[in-house]
Enzyme design. Structure first.
Site, PDB file in Angstrom:
ATOM      1  N   SER A 157      33.756  49.263  40.761  1.00 44.48           N
ATOM      2  CA  SER A 157      34.554  49.615  39.422  1.00 44.48           C
ATOM      3  C   SER A 157      33.682  50.612  38.922  1.00 44.48           C
ATOM      4  CB  SER A 157      34.522  48.252  38.589  1.00 44.48           C
ATOM      5  OG  SER A 157      35.136  48.899  37.241  1.00 44.48           O
TER       6      SER A 157
ATOM      7  N   LYS B 292      36.780  41.105  41.607  1.00 41.37           N
ATOM      8  CA  LYS B 292      37.170  42.522  41.163  1.00 41.37           C
ATOM      9  C   LYS B 292      38.657  42.622  40.726  1.00 41.37           C
ATOM     10  CE  LYS B 292      37.394  46.998  40.674  1.00 41.37           C
ATOM     11  NZ  LYS B 292      38.667  47.600  40.808  1.00 41.37           N
TER      12      LYS B 292
ATOM     13  N   HIS C 200      38.243  41.135  37.242  1.00 40.05           N
ATOM     14  CA  HIS C 200      37.976  42.362  36.548  1.00 40.05           C
ATOM     15  C   HIS C 200      39.165  43.212  36.028  1.00 40.05           C
ATOM     16  CE1 HIS C 200      36.906  46.596  36.388  1.00 40.05           C
ATOM     17  NE2 HIS C 200      35.832  45.984  35.683  1.00 40.05           N
ATOM     18  N   ASN C 201      39.761  43.448  36.947  1.00 44.96           N
ATOM     19  CA  ASN C 201      41.264  44.357  36.852  1.00 44.96           C
ATOM     20  C   ASN C 201      42.128  43.691  35.789  1.00 44.96           C
ATOM     21  OD1 ASN C 201      39.578  46.016  38.477  1.00 44.96           O
ATOM     22  ND2 ASN C 201      41.600  46.751  39.734  1.00 44.96           N
TER      23      ASN C 201
ATOM     24  N   GLU D 177      40.819  44.040  32.582  1.00 42.72           N
ATOM     25  CA  GLU D 177      41.273  45.703  32.116  1.00 42.72           C
ATOM     26  C   GLU D 177      42.462  45.881  31.706  1.00 42.72           C
ATOM     27  OE1 GLU D 177      41.750  49.241  35.005  1.00 42.72           O
ATOM     28  OE2 GLU D 177      39.826  48.116  35.292  1.00 42.72           O
TER      29      GLU D 177
ATOM     30  N   ARG E 246      61.980  15.923  32.030  1.00 42.62           N
ATOM     31  CA  ARG E 246      61.960  16.005  33.392  1.00 42.62           C
ATOM     32  C   ARG E 246      62.104  14.740  34.059  1.00 42.62           C
ATOM     33  NH1 ARG E 246      57.120  16.550  35.846  1.00 42.62           N
ATOM     34  NH2 ARG E 246      57.930  18.047  37.483  1.00 42.62           N
TER      35      ARG E 246
ATOM     36  N   HIS F 226      61.465  12.533  37.591  1.00 48.20           N
ATOM     37  CA  HIS F 226      60.201  12.976  37.907  1.00 48.20           C
ATOM     38  C   HIS F 226      58.792  12.168  37.537  1.00 48.20           C
ATOM     39  CE1 HIS F 226      61.559  16.891  39.547  1.00 48.20           C
ATOM     40  NE2 HIS F 226      62.130  17.136  38.348  1.00 48.20           N
TER      41      HIS F 226
END
Length: 476
Positions: free
Chosen positions: A131, A185, A188-189, A192, A449, A455
């Site tokens: 980065s 990473k 991280h993005n 961002e 549900r 369920h």
């Protein structure tokens, strides 16, 4: 001119990132080589190198034969099928024991597959997030390598030299096993994406809400970037609000179409978080609103049908209101980083990466796109408690976050009243209110549900799994 036998590191892909990484290494007195099919990229490497320590190739065989001993070769090519294609071409030219690094933005699942495959074939493989963009690659990026730890220790001296440094410490460290580097990473993005969405929403509040001029907006971002909100993204935003093309009287920004592009890493973060059942709503909405921005013609058509029925009018004096907005931005910034770190915490359990969240925060403090003063607080929180599940639980962060609660409520409320979309601000507040709710209305969802799909559900005071025939009022 260097001899082939001096070469210590090679990069495949001499675009902006690859070329600048090589020049960075040469600046630190490493003899390095680069390969690209495009001869113009090879020529550009020679033109920009002032050290004489780089050597360029447009023939991959000649490139691989230019090293002596164990080769270390990094791929800086577009993620996906291209990485596999380059590996297929490269592997027959290498020897077992050579080190291969994928330094692109590969999806972590692809990295996991390649790591296992190359290990079986006798190669050392590292998936490394990088980065910092063009400037970072040239002057010092933040790097997140994962995979083969032994191989990392071999190349660490080079990476530590070329990384950015904070307090004389390099912003690179071994992240963990397998695909850990690319997973970190990816998150991280995702953070961002969230921060960029927050800044863009702030821009709209300043322009449409407070009706500030461009130079006034520039000053707001400039002032914020000199305090606790200081970050790389606010720094470049400040520069953008001062940039005019030669001969033009208005900002270049005002000539840019409001359709944001993306390369997919934010989407991957959201998809992965859903697979792991980790809520990251501020990142999710940032991805969604980039997608919404692409529907320009639809937005124009819809705006004509649903105009604001009243003039946008914000309460009080703009300068007084800015303090509320600054606090709200801080609150949402904390939420964005906290959601990302919580995703890393949970992924570490599922994938057994052996991540060190303190170390991740440490290397994000410099070189990378999301570097910010606030990362010092994150680093301190995990240094104090390495097993901290969520940043909201840290006492220091709790104290500062609590002070910002009235401001975020004011900002979101006023935006809603004035018809200004603030999805990231809203998501950060709703996430906070949901997380601090010790008795959510999810019991009703479970009842629904069970009603329509049998369920089942669990009860508060009685252990076991239950089902009710809701029409006949019988419990099972």
């Amino acid at each position: 001119m260097i001899s082939d036998k001096q070469l210590s590191f090679g990069i495949i892909g001499l675009g902006t990132m690859g070329r600048n990484m090589l020049l960075n290494m040469a600046d630190h007195e490493f003899a390095v080589a680069g390969y690209d099919k495009n001869t113009k990229q090879v020529q550009a490497l020679y033109q920009e190198d002032l050290t004489g320590l780089t050597k360029g190739f447009s023939n991959i065989t000649a490139f691989t034969q230019s090293f002596s001993g164990i080769r270390t070769i990094m791929l800086l090519v577009p993620a996906g099928k291209i990485v596999d294609a380059v590996l297929s071409e490269l592997l027959p030219l290498l020897n077992k024991g050579d080190i291969i690094i994928d330094g692109g933005n590969s999806h972590f699942t692809d990295t996991e597959r390649r790591y296992k495959d190359l290990e079986q074939k006798g190669f050392h493989f590292i998936g490394m997030g990088v980065s910092g963009g063009e400037e970072g690659a040239r002057k010092g990026p933040s790097m997140m390598p994962g995979g083969d730890k032994k191989a990392y220790e071999t190349i660490a001296p080079i990476l530590r030299k070329i990384a950015a440094h904070v307090n004389a410490e390099p912003t690179v460290a071994f992240m963990g096993l397998g695909s850990a580097g690319h997973f970190v990473k990816m998150v991280h993005n995702g953070i961002e994406y969230a921060m960029m969405q927050l800044i863009s929403e702030t821009y709209e509040l300043l322009k449409k809400g407070l009706q500030l001029h461009d130079d006034e907006i520039h000053n707001v971002f400039k002032n914020w970037n000199e305090g606790r909100l200081q970050s790389y993204l606010l720094e470049i935003t400040t520069d953008i609000f001062a940039f005019k093309s030669t001969g033009e009287s208005t900002l270049l920004l005002n000539d840019i179409k409001d359709e944001a592009k993306a390369k997919g890493t934010g989407k991957w973060t959201s998809q992965t978080a859903m697979d792991l059942t980790v809520p990251i709503p501020i990142i999710d909405i940032a991805v969604a609103f980039r997608d919404l921005s692409k529907y320009k013609s639809l937005r124009i058509e819809t705006s004509k049908l649903y105009p604001n029925l009243k003039e946008v009018k914000y309460p009080g004096i703009a300068q007084e209101y800015l303090s509320h907005l600054e606090e709200a931005f801080y609150f949402s910034m904390v939420s964005a980083y906290s959601q990302g770190m919580h995703l890393l915490y949970q992924a570490n359990i599922t994938y057994k990466y052996e991540l060190n969240l303190e170390l991740i925060a440490k290397i994000w403090r410099g070189g990378c796109i999301i570097r910010a003063v606030f990362l010092k607080d994150i680093y301190a929180a995990y240094k104090k408690n390495p097993k901290l599940e969520h940043l909201f639980l840290d006492n220091s962060i709790k104290e500062s976050l609590t002070k910002s609660i009235p401001a975020i409520r004011t900002i979101v409320s006023d935006a809603v009243q004035n018809g200004i979309a603030v999805p990231a601000f809203s998501a950060s507040l709703s996430y906070f209110d949901g997380l601090r709710n010790d008795n959510m209305p999810a019991n009703l969802i479970q009842a629904q549900r069970d009603y329509f799909g049998a369920h089942t559900y669990e009860r508060i005071a009685t252990e076991g799994i239950f089902h009710t025939d809701w029409l006949t009022q019988t419990n099972k």
